[in-house]
Design a protein around this motif. Structure first.
Motif, PDB file in Angstrom:
ATOM      1  N   ARG A 274       3.118  -7.043  -0.535  1.00  0.00           N
ATOM      2  CA  ARG A 274       2.627  -6.150   0.530  1.00  0.00           C
ATOM      3  C   ARG A 274       3.578  -6.161   1.731  1.00  0.00           C
ATOM      4  O   ARG A 274       3.850  -5.109   2.322  1.00  0.00           O
TER       5      ARG A 274
ATOM      6  N   ARG B  27       5.612  -2.974   3.334  1.00  0.00           N
ATOM      7  CA  ARG B  27       5.581  -2.626   4.766  1.00  0.00           C
ATOM      8  C   ARG B  27       6.995  -2.585   5.352  1.00  0.00           C
ATOM      9  O   ARG B  27       7.327  -1.672   6.119  1.00  0.00           O
TER      10      ARG B  27
ATOM     11  N   GLU C 126       2.473   4.127   1.795  1.00  0.00           N
ATOM     12  CA  GLU C 126       2.319   2.696   2.047  1.00  0.00           C
ATOM     13  C   GLU C 126       0.901   2.244   1.713  1.00  0.00           C
ATOM     14  O   GLU C 126       0.709   1.235   1.025  1.00  0.00           O
TER      15      GLU C 126
ATOM     16  N   LEU D 231      -0.079  -0.401  -1.142  1.00  0.00           N
ATOM     17  CA  LEU D 231      -0.805  -1.606  -0.783  1.00  0.00           C
ATOM     18  C   LEU D 231      -2.114  -1.708  -1.575  1.00  0.00           C
ATOM     19  O   LEU D 231      -2.491  -2.792  -2.025  1.00  0.00           O
TER      20      LEU D 231
ATOM     21  N   THR E  97      -1.730  -3.152  -4.910  1.00  0.00           N
ATOM     22  CA  THR E  97      -1.540  -4.611  -4.941  1.00  0.00           C
ATOM     23  C   THR E  97      -2.865  -5.346  -4.797  1.00  0.00           C
ATOM     24  O   THR E  97      -2.920  -6.559  -4.976  1.00  0.00           O
TER      25      THR E  97
END
Length: 185
Positions: free
Chosen positions: A89, A93, A175, A179, A182
């Protein structure tokens, strides 16, 4: 030309690396040490004091770029996040950070392309990529999820090279989607 008064050895070294990046980006890897020293505002002897040969300067510049990205990923770690995929993550980012402008991203990619033409730098980058692969695959997520998420983040982060503008809203949506992948499971 003498060292600029008030500049520490660390500041001079940083100035030399920054100058090398600018000169190599614009003139190519064949840029001379004289050009780099002039750009940094130091004598060639001053440059050679910090970097005894051009290959040492170029290798250090490449390592600096690799280290800077690793630092960005570390800074993107969420201290409250202890779940599997924490590093992945942070990687997403850092890769999709839209705080840099498109020109800076294109310039950085162009510099990396110049540096990667040097076999020693390419080997350094392969070793770094191998380290990332091990660390990300040890992050607690299924391997196929890591592969997909990292490939998407890497691809999106290079879009400015192809003249694709950074759409901040689209980058934020991507993004969030990556994320979420994940955390699925």
């Amino acid at each position: 030309m003498p060292r600029k008064a008030g500049r520490s050895p660390e500041e001079t070294r940083r100035a030399l690396l920054d100058a090398a990046a600018r000169v190599i980006r614009t003139r190519g890897i064949s840029a001379s040490l004289d050009d780099i020293a002039r750009e940094a505002g130091v004598s060639k002897g001053g440059l050679l004091y910090h970097f005894p040969a051009k290959d040492a300067l170029v290798r250090t510049l490449a390592q600096d770029i690799l280290d800077a990205f690793r630092t960005e990923v570390q800074a993107a770690l969420d201290p409250a996040d202890t779940a599997p995929g924490r590093l992945t993550r942070a990687y997403v980012r850092a890769s999709l950070d839209t705080s840099q402008d498109e020109a800076a991203i294109r310039e950085n990619i162009a510099l990396i392309a110049q540096l990667m033409s040097i076999p020693e730098v390419a080997e350094l980058a392969r070793a770094d990529a191998g380290q990332w692969e091990r660390e990300l695959h040890d992050d607690g997520l299924p391997g196929d999820v890591v592969t997909l998420v990292v490939a998407a983040a890497d691809g999106a982060s290079t879009a400015p090279l192809w003249g694709v503008g950074i759409d901040v809203a689209a980058a934020r949506r991507l993004e969030q989607q990556l994320l979420a992948l994940t955390r699925a499971g």
